[in-house]
Design a protein around this motif. Structure first.
Motif, PDB file in Angstrom:
ATOM      1  N   ARG A 174      52.217  43.221  56.346  1.00  0.00           N
ATOM      2  CA  ARG A 174      52.005  42.634  57.673  1.00  0.00           C
ATOM      3  C   ARG A 174      51.298  41.299  57.478  1.00  0.00           C
ATOM      4  NH1 ARG A 174      48.127  46.305  59.845  1.00  0.00           N
ATOM      5  NH2 ARG A 174      48.241  45.114  61.791  1.00  0.00           N
ATOM      6  N   LYS A 175      52.031  40.225  57.713  1.00  0.00           N
ATOM      7  CA  LYS A 175      51.502  38.878  57.424  1.00  0.00           C
ATOM      8  C   LYS A 175      50.270  38.559  58.270  1.00  0.00           C
ATOM      9  CE  LYS A 175      55.898  36.947  55.853  1.00  0.00           C
ATOM     10  NZ  LYS A 175      56.938  35.905  56.078  1.00  0.00           N
ATOM     11  N   GLU A 176      50.275  39.022  59.524  1.00  0.00           N
ATOM     12  CA  GLU A 176      49.126  38.730  60.380  1.00  0.00           C
ATOM     13  C   GLU A 176      47.868  39.433  59.870  1.00  0.00           C
ATOM     14  OE1 GLU A 176      51.076  42.419  62.003  1.00  0.00           O
ATOM     15  OE2 GLU A 176      51.722  40.491  61.172  1.00  0.00           O
ATOM     16  N   ALA A 177      48.050  40.642  59.321  1.00  0.00           N
ATOM     17  CA  ALA A 177      46.909  41.376  58.772  1.00  0.00           C
ATOM     18  C   ALA A 177      46.398  40.700  57.501  1.00  0.00           C
ATOM     19  CB  ALA A 177      47.294  42.819  58.487  1.00  0.00           C
ATOM     20  N   LEU A 178      47.313  40.134  56.739  1.00  0.00           N
ATOM     21  CA  LEU A 178      46.937  39.401  55.533  1.00  0.00           C
ATOM     22  C   LEU A 178      46.030  38.227  55.900  1.00  0.00           C
ATOM     23  CD1 LEU A 178      47.786  39.655  52.474  1.00  0.00           C
ATOM     24  CD2 LEU A 178      49.394  37.804  52.921  1.00  0.00           C
ATOM     25  N   ALA A 179      46.413  37.508  56.956  1.00  0.00           N
ATOM     26  CA  ALA A 179      45.610  36.363  57.405  1.00  0.00           C
ATOM     27  C   ALA A 179      44.259  36.811  57.939  1.00  0.00           C
ATOM     28  CB  ALA A 179      46.382  35.590  58.475  1.00  0.00           C
ATOM     29  N   GLN A 180      44.231  37.940  58.638  1.00  0.00           N
ATOM     30  CA  GLN A 180      42.978  38.439  59.208  1.00  0.00           C
ATOM     31  C   GLN A 180      41.954  38.781  58.129  1.00  0.00           C
ATOM     32  OE1 GLN A 180      44.143  41.714  61.692  1.00  0.00           O
ATOM     33  NE2 GLN A 180      45.111  40.411  63.236  1.00  0.00           N
ATOM     34  N   LEU A 181      42.441  39.264  56.986  1.00  0.00           N
ATOM     35  CA  LEU A 181      41.541  39.578  55.880  1.00  0.00           C
ATOM     36  C   LEU A 181      41.226  38.357  55.023  1.00  0.00           C
ATOM     37  CD1 LEU A 181      42.913  43.045  54.673  1.00  0.00           C
ATOM     38  CD2 LEU A 181      40.824  42.590  55.977  1.00  0.00           C
ATOM     39  N   GLY A 182      41.883  37.243  55.343  1.00  0.00           N
ATOM     40  CA  GLY A 182      41.638  36.015  54.594  1.00  0.00           C
ATOM     41  C   GLY A 182      42.184  36.053  53.181  1.00  0.00           C
ATOM     42  N   LEU A 183      43.289  36.773  52.985  1.00  0.00           N
ATOM     43  CA  LEU A 183      43.865  36.920  51.650  1.00  0.00           C
ATOM     44  C   LEU A 183      45.121  36.066  51.502  1.00  0.00           C
ATOM     45  CD1 LEU A 183      43.525  40.789  51.201  1.00  0.00           C
ATOM     46  CD2 LEU A 183      42.025  38.993  50.283  1.00  0.00           C
ATOM     47  N   GLU A 184      45.289  35.532  50.298  1.00  0.00           N
ATOM     48  CA  GLU A 184      46.471  34.746  49.978  1.00  0.00           C
ATOM     49  C   GLU A 184      47.474  35.625  49.224  1.00  0.00           C
ATOM     50  OE1 GLU A 184      47.178  31.645  50.822  1.00  0.00           O
ATOM     51  OE2 GLU A 184      45.281  31.355  51.883  1.00  0.00           O
ATOM     52  N   PRO A 185      48.779  35.468  49.516  1.00  0.00           N
ATOM     53  CA  PRO A 185      49.794  36.224  48.760  1.00  0.00           C
ATOM     54  C   PRO A 185      49.720  35.877  47.278  1.00  0.00           C
ATOM     55  CG  PRO A 185      50.749  35.159  50.700  1.00  0.00           C
ATOM     56  CD  PRO A 185      49.371  34.593  50.546  1.00  0.00           C
ATOM     57  N   GLY A 186      50.110  36.840  46.459  1.00  0.00           N
ATOM     58  CA  GLY A 186      50.114  36.629  45.019  1.00  0.00           C
ATOM     59  C   GLY A 186      50.721  37.818  44.308  1.00  0.00           C
ATOM     60  N   PRO A 187      50.667  37.822  42.971  1.00  0.00           N
ATOM     61  CA  PRO A 187      51.240  38.941  42.205  1.00  0.00           C
ATOM     62  C   PRO A 187      50.631  40.290  42.568  1.00  0.00           C
ATOM     63  CG  PRO A 187      50.758  37.075  40.773  1.00  0.00           C
ATOM     64  CD  PRO A 187      50.153  36.758  42.109  1.00  0.00           C
ATOM     65  N   TRP A 188      49.414  40.275  43.114  1.00  0.00           N
ATOM     66  CA  TRP A 188      48.744  41.525  43.473  1.00  0.00           C
ATOM     67  C   TRP A 188      49.499  42.292  44.562  1.00  0.00           C
ATOM     68  CZ3 TRP A 188      47.176  42.321  48.491  1.00  0.00           C
ATOM     69  CH2 TRP A 188      47.068  41.209  49.312  1.00  0.00           C
ATOM     70  N   ALA A 201      46.797  57.257  43.776  1.00  0.00           N
ATOM     71  CA  ALA A 201      46.250  55.961  43.364  1.00  0.00           C
ATOM     72  C   ALA A 201      45.346  55.320  44.412  1.00  0.00           C
ATOM     73  CB  ALA A 201      47.399  55.003  43.031  1.00  0.00           C
ATOM     74  N   GLY A 202      45.053  56.042  45.485  1.00  0.00           N
ATOM     75  CA  GLY A 202      44.289  55.459  46.581  1.00  0.00           C
ATOM     76  C   GLY A 202      42.912  54.962  46.191  1.00  0.00           C
ATOM     77  N   HIS A 203      42.288  55.600  45.208  1.00  0.00           N
ATOM     78  CA  HIS A 203      40.917  55.232  44.816  1.00  0.00           C
ATOM     79  C   HIS A 203      40.875  54.021  43.891  1.00  0.00           C
ATOM     80  CE1 HIS A 203      42.449  57.535  41.419  1.00  0.00           C
ATOM     81  NE2 HIS A 203      41.518  56.957  40.679  1.00  0.00           N
ATOM     82  N   LYS A 204      42.015  53.643  43.340  1.00  0.00           N
ATOM     83  CA  LYS A 204      42.050  52.520  42.400  1.00  0.00           C
ATOM     84  C   LYS A 204      41.710  51.220  43.118  1.00  0.00           C
ATOM     85  CE  LYS A 204      45.320  54.486  39.083  1.00  0.00           C
ATOM     86  NZ  LYS A 204      46.601  54.291  38.360  1.00  0.00           N
ATOM     87  N   GLU A 205      41.216  50.274  42.348  1.00  0.00           N
ATOM     88  CA  GLU A 205      40.807  48.997  42.934  1.00  0.00           C
ATOM     89  C   GLU A 205      41.681  47.853  42.450  1.00  0.00           C
ATOM     90  OE1 GLU A 205      36.675  48.376  42.092  1.00  0.00           O
ATOM     91  OE2 GLU A 205      36.015  49.613  43.777  1.00  0.00           O
ATOM     92  N   LEU A 206      41.868  46.896  43.345  1.00  0.00           N
ATOM     93  CA  LEU A 206      42.525  45.637  43.002  1.00  0.00           C
ATOM     94  C   LEU A 206      41.522  44.518  43.237  1.00  0.00           C
ATOM     95  CD1 LEU A 206      46.092  45.990  44.619  1.00  0.00           C
ATOM     96  CD2 LEU A 206      45.466  46.232  42.213  1.00  0.00           C
ATOM     97  N   HIS A 207      41.455  43.596  42.286  1.00  0.00           N
ATOM     98  CA  HIS A 207      40.544  42.462  42.411  1.00  0.00           C
ATOM     99  C   HIS A 207      41.332  41.249  42.888  1.00  0.00           C
ATOM    100  CE1 HIS A 207      36.966  44.324  40.530  1.00  0.00           C
ATOM    101  NE2 HIS A 207      37.884  45.086  39.935  1.00  0.00           N
ATOM    102  N   ILE A 208      40.984  40.789  44.095  1.00  0.00           N
ATOM    103  CA  ILE A 208      41.698  39.693  44.730  1.00  0.00           C
ATOM    104  C   ILE A 208      40.680  38.658  45.176  1.00  0.00           C
ATOM    105  CG2 ILE A 208      43.377  39.082  46.520  1.00  0.00           C
ATOM    106  CD1 ILE A 208      43.861  42.166  46.798  1.00  0.00           C
ATOM    107  N   GLN A 209      40.871  37.441  44.696  1.00  0.00           N
ATOM    108  CA  GLN A 209      39.981  36.340  45.090  1.00  0.00           C
ATOM    109  C   GLN A 209      38.508  36.741  44.926  1.00  0.00           C
ATOM    110  OE1 GLN A 209      43.272  35.254  48.488  1.00  0.00           O
ATOM    111  NE2 GLN A 209      41.149  35.114  49.090  1.00  0.00           N
TER     112      GLN A 209
END
Length: 321
Positions: A174-188, A201-209
């Motif tokens: 959801r692109k609008e939700a991406l903007a609301q979280l202030g995240l940029e698209p990427g390989p993640w 895999a719900g507990h796993k973490e992704l490091h973004i920005q």
């Protein structure tokens, strides 16, 4: 994945169902009767699933072979017991003394009750057998990155196989939700989509920005889950009461159910004798399986007016074409 199914012989011609994966430049074929597909479409076929080898379901193999002969590819043929000998018989009808520059491989997967025998036939050796491998029997014949193909054995006085194409579940961002979280698209994003389909895999973490987010949090806020398309193909079998539950489960909630309807109710005795379905049978299967759309085909050529068969199916299930 964009998917487009279409019949090759119309309502009363030879059975074949072409499933085109539009954005993958790849196609699948259920049955191989005479068809009206353009040559370019037939060259895109990677896998052929044959219900049985009566002539109206297998005569088109010759055209498929001719159009793919100079391609550097592997063409997989799945089918019931005897399919290997049927394919070899076709190939032995031709002379292969000038074939050294060919690169086509035909991989025949013969589905037996206790195992699946995979036999490789190499064009540059005159389609001699170059490898034979056995694998355990499974109702899932093919598992690709984005879809699978399952089969169900039915009774046509010989084994006749039904097939289902099942697209994997996918996720959209959801692109609008991406903007609301202030995240940029990427390989993640691709990694998140993959992890989100794994319930563990719900507990796993992704490091973004420089910020850590759990997969569960990102999936809940960013992703829309999309159910994959399901296409089921049923043809040439006797509808036995004890198999109705199995058949309905196999076709359960298909987006498209392509089902033969060779006869009307007035000729039910003929249908039973020849191990075929009536249009009413097809409608009943569609209703019990709760499919979205029923597409009838394989009408007996005795019917010039298809509306008779369509209306009989609609007495059981409304969404018929």
């Amino acid at each position: 994945m964009k998917i487009k199914p279409r019949l090759g012989g119309g309502k009363s011609g030879d059975p074949s169902l072409y499933i085109e994966l539009l954005d993958r430049k790849r196609s699948l074929l259920f049955d191989c009767g005479l068809n009206y597909f353009k040559h370019a479409l037939l060259r895109k076929i990677s896998d052929v699933c044959v219900s049985h080898t009566h002539i109206d379901h297998f005569i088109g193999f010759d055209t498929l072979l001719r159009l793919n002969l100079t391609e550097e590819k592997t063409l997989q043929i799945f089918g019931p017991p005897g399919i290997l000998q049927n394919v070899i018989g076709k190939l032995q009808g031709y002379t292969w003394n000038i074939c050294q520059n060919l690169r086509l491989i035909i991989l025949v997967q013969e589905i037996l009750p206790d195992r699946i025998i995979m036999t490789e036939l190499a064009s540059w050796k005159g389609f001699a057998i170059t490898n034979v491998v056995e694998r355990p029997h499974s109702s899932q014949l093919l598992k690709d990155e984005e879809f699978s193909i399952n089969y169900l054995e039915l009774n046509h006085k010989i084994p006749s196989f039904a097939y289902s194409f099942i697209e994997d579940e996918s996720c959209n961002v959801r692109k609008e939700a991406l903007a609301q979280l202030g995240l940029e698209p990427g390989p993640w994003v691709a990694k998140l989509k993959s992890l989100a389909l794994d319930s563990a895999a719900g507990h796993k973490e992704l490091h973004i920005q420089d910020q850590a987010y759990t997969v569960e949090f990102l999936a809940q806020h960013l992703l829309i889950h999309k159910r994959g398309v399901k296409i089921t193909y049923l043809t040439d079998f006797l509808l036995e009461n004890q198999r109705m539950e199995d058949i309905a489960r196999f076709a359960w909630q298909s987006d498209w159910l392509f089902c033969e309807a060779s006869f009307s109710e007035q000729e039910r005795d003929k249908a039973k004798t020849t191990h075929h379905l009536t249009a009413k049978d097809a409608g009943k299967i569609a209703r019990l399986a709760q499919v979205k759309q029923l597409v009838l085909f394989h009408f007996s050529r005795r019917y010039q007016d298809y509306s008779i068969l369509l209306e009989e199916a609609r007495q059981e299930f409304p969404r018929v074409e």
